[in-house]
Design a protein around this motif. Structure first.
Motif, short mmCIF file in Angstrom:
data_model
loop_
_atom_site.label_atom_id
_atom_site.label_comp_id
_atom_site.label_asym_id
_atom_site.label_seq_id
_atom_site.Cartn_x
_atom_site.Cartn_y
_atom_site.Cartn_z
N TRP A 4 2.43 7.30 4.38
CA TRP A 4 3.79 7.68 4.78
C TRP A 4 3.73 8.70 5.91
CZ3 TRP A 4 7.88 4.94 4.10
CH2 TRP A 4 8.01 4.14 2.97
N HIS A 16 0.82 -1.22 0.00
CA HIS A 16 0.00 0.00 0.00
C HIS A 16 0.86 1.27 0.00
CE1 HIS A 16 -3.68 -2.31 1.74
NE2 HIS A 16 -3.83 -2.12 0.44
N VAL A 32 3.65 1.76 -1.70
CA VAL A 32 4.37 2.09 -2.95
C VAL A 32 3.64 1.72 -4.24
CG1 VAL A 32 6.65 1.94 -1.83
CG2 VAL A 32 5.71 -0.08 -2.97
N SER A 55 -5.00 5.33 -4.52
CA SER A 55 -4.33 6.39 -5.29
C SER A 55 -3.11 6.93 -4.53
CB SER A 55 -5.30 7.53 -5.55
OG SER A 55 -5.55 8.19 -4.33
N LYS A 56 -2.32 7.71 -5.25
CA LYS A 56 -1.10 8.28 -4.65
C LYS A 56 -1.42 9.19 -3.47
CE LYS A 56 1.93 7.84 -8.66
NZ LYS A 56 2.18 6.44 -8.30
N HIS A 57 -2.60 9.80 -3.48
CA HIS A 57 -3.03 10.63 -2.35
C HIS A 57 -3.03 9.79 -1.06
CE1 HIS A 57 -5.76 12.83 0.29
NE2 HIS A 57 -6.59 11.80 0.26
N HIS A 58 -3.56 8.58 -1.15
CA HIS A 58 -3.62 7.73 0.04
C HIS A 58 -2.23 7.22 0.42
CE1 HIS A 58 -7.94 7.90 0.21
NE2 HIS A 58 -7.97 7.67 -1.09
N GLN A 59 -1.42 6.90 -0.60
CA GLN A 59 -0.03 6.48 -0.32
C GLN A 59 0.70 7.55 0.49
OE1 GLN A 59 2.47 5.53 -3.69
NE2 GLN A 59 0.88 4.21 -4.51
N ALA A 60 0.56 8.80 0.05
CA ALA A 60 1.25 9.89 0.76
C ALA A 60 0.76 9.97 2.20
CB ALA A 60 1.00 11.21 0.03
N ASP A 119 0.14 1.84 -6.61
CA ASP A 119 -1.14 2.56 -6.69
C ASP A 119 -2.17 1.79 -7.51
OD1 ASP A 119 -1.21 3.48 -9.48
OD2 ASP A 119 0.57 4.61 -8.88
N SER A 177 -3.50 2.09 -10.29
CA SER A 177 -3.43 1.95 -11.75
C SER A 177 -3.26 0.49 -12.15
CB SER A 177 -2.28 2.79 -12.32
OG SER A 177 -1.05 2.36 -11.77
#
Ligand code: URP
Ligand code: ZN
Ligand code: ZN
Ligand code: ZN
Length: 465
Positions: free
Chosen positions: A302, A267, A269, A294-299, A271, A273
């Motif tokens: 972190w 989760h 690294v 999505s990358k929003h959730h990845q960020a 996304d 896609s």
């Protein structure tokens, strides 16, 4: 019997310092500068490298019977793959079927795990409720070293725990000094969204994330947190995958609740896609729950690790091969849910965490072993390089690189969600219980060498009923 790891930088969660580490049998017996070792001692040269506690993966499923099939990795291949990646202890799950005795299931899993090459311990799932479950939770805590109970809020018509089960089990866990854990997704919503998508003819793997949007996870996270708050129990939320769940954890913690969160390496690294790939086999290979986001959730995840609202990193290692995933080629709800990662977690979290400056080496140790050992009461036996601790030690080469591929992995299943990713920072040597089990690419894991790790309750036995 004596080994000495010379010249490295020991990294614990609290500090990093230059020291040699000496082991005798399965324990660490000395940590200090310029240690004297007997002439017969085996010397491991750690110059230019870090010496860190063996990783603890808080969430794996080896040998799991799930969705009509059984995972590819058993306790030997799965723990061996972990050792190759610097993970020396796994926390797996006993999952009784509804109406099955918890003790009976526990002993079945203990039998399967006899072949483990690395140490292991079990969370036990509570999938149903009656007085016998209440009684058996007590036996598991008192006699079998179990101090965490898992509740699946998803998987309706299978292992889903309803609110009656959650409330009763959380309450019982509190009496016993055990910690409740949850897979937070609203199983009814997932079920109904799946039916909607199938009715519209949207049967492919790209429907999987549509049936499990962040709000579905957040509802369950908030519900579990609320129940834990009312009952005054601690709570550990597995595989937190979205910003909304993280916000719920942060809010609860700010209000004084003891809530812990786990992030999966995948989760952090990968996304969403992957679900839109033109290759349905590739997309199905990534079907797991909660899905990649999505990358929003990845960020956000972190930030959760950095800010102290997420505490552990895990994998949910649960491998199925392409033929097994193909069971859902005409209906995405039948794709067995699960992905691997036990072999890659440490390197992926180092590469994406430490190399980017998000985490210090000590923070890396905190989220890959020390916090897990403390939350689940294995500390200081695990999770720290200290005299008296288990000799589960990784010599970590911060300059070593590896390009992940299913062709070269030790785990089974023929698929890897980290395929093609080049990571910098890999184990050069892994020691488990005082034995070198992986050294510069060569895995010498031994079937059956792993030990069951008992985890005592958080209150004295005399106070339990
Ligand atoms: O998709 C997943 N995560 N499979 C394993 C079971 C679970 O939900 O943890
Ligand atoms: Zn027993
Ligand atoms: Zn889960
Ligand atoms: Zn899982």
């Amino acid at each position: 019997m004596t080994m000495i790891i010379r010249g490295g930088t020991v990294v614990n969660a609290d500090r990093a310092f230059r020291a040699d580490v000496m082991t005798y049998g399965d324990k660490i017996v000395a940590v200090g500068e310029s240690l004297e070792a007997p002439p017969s001692a085996r010397v491991i040269d750690a110059r230019g490298q870090y010496v860190i506690p063996g990783g603890i993966d808080t969430h794996t499923h080896m040998n799991l019977p799930f969705m009509g099939t059984v995972t590819q990795d058993d306790f030997f291949t799965g723990t061996a793959a972990g050792l190759a990646g610097g993970t020396t202890t796994i926390m797996d799950f006993v999952i009784p079927s509804p109406k099955q005795s918890l003790l009976e299931a526990f002993h079945v899993w203990r039998g399967w795990a006899q072949k483990a090459a690395g140490d292991y311990t079990f969370h036990v799932a509570v999938t149903w409720w009656d007085d016998s479950v209440r009684e058996e939770m007590g036996i598991l805590v008192r006699d079998h070293g179990v101090n965490s109970f898992k509740h699946f809020m998803a998987y309706k018509n299978a292992i889903m725990a309803d609110d009656e089960t959650l409330v009763n089990s959380f309450r019982r866990a509190l009496e016993l000094g055990a910690i409740p854990t949850v897979h937070a997704e609203n199983g009814e919503l997932v079920f109904q969204l799946q039916q909607d998508l199938l009715r519209q003819g949207l049967t492919g793997p790209s429907s999987h994330p549509l049936s499990r949007p962040p709000a579905v996870e957040a509802e369950a996270a908030n519900r579990a947190i609320t129940i834990a708050g009312v009952l005054n129990t601690p709570l550990y939320i597995v595989h937190v995958s979205c910003a909304e769940s993280l916000e719920a954890i942060a809010r609860a913690r700010a209000n004084g609740q003891r809530v812990y969160g786990e992030a999966l390496a995948g989760h952090l690294v990968i996304d969403d896609s992957v679900y839109h790939s033109a290759d349905p086999e590739f997309a199905a290979g990534h079907v797991m729950s909660p899905p990649f986001r999505s990358k929003h959730h990845q960020a956000a995840l972190w930030h959760g690790l950095q800010g102290g609202n997420l505490h552990t990193t895990a994998t949910d290692h649960c491998t199925f091969c392409a033929a097994q995933k193909a069971a859902g080629k005409d209906d995405f709800t039948k794709i067995p849910n699960g992905c691997g990662g036990v072999e890659e977690r440490m390197a992926v979290v180092w590469d994406a965490g430490v190399n980017t400056g998000r985490l210090t080496p000590s923070e890396f140790v905190r989220v890959t072993s020390a916090n897990a050992a403390q939350i689940f009461n294995m500390y200081p036996r695990k999770g720290v390089i200290a005299v008296g601790s288990d000799a589960d030690i990784v010599v970590w080469d911060p300059e070593g690189t590896r390009t992940v591929s299913a062709r070269t992995q030790h785990a089974k299943g023929g698929f890897n969600v980290f395929e093609g990713r080049t990571v910098r920072g890999i184990p050069s040597t892994t020691m488990a219980a005082g034995k070198v089990v992986f050294d510069r690419g060569v895995l010498t894991a031994e079937e059956g060498a792993g030990r069951y790790v008992e985890r005592p309750a958080f209150v004295p036995v005399s106070a339990q009923s």
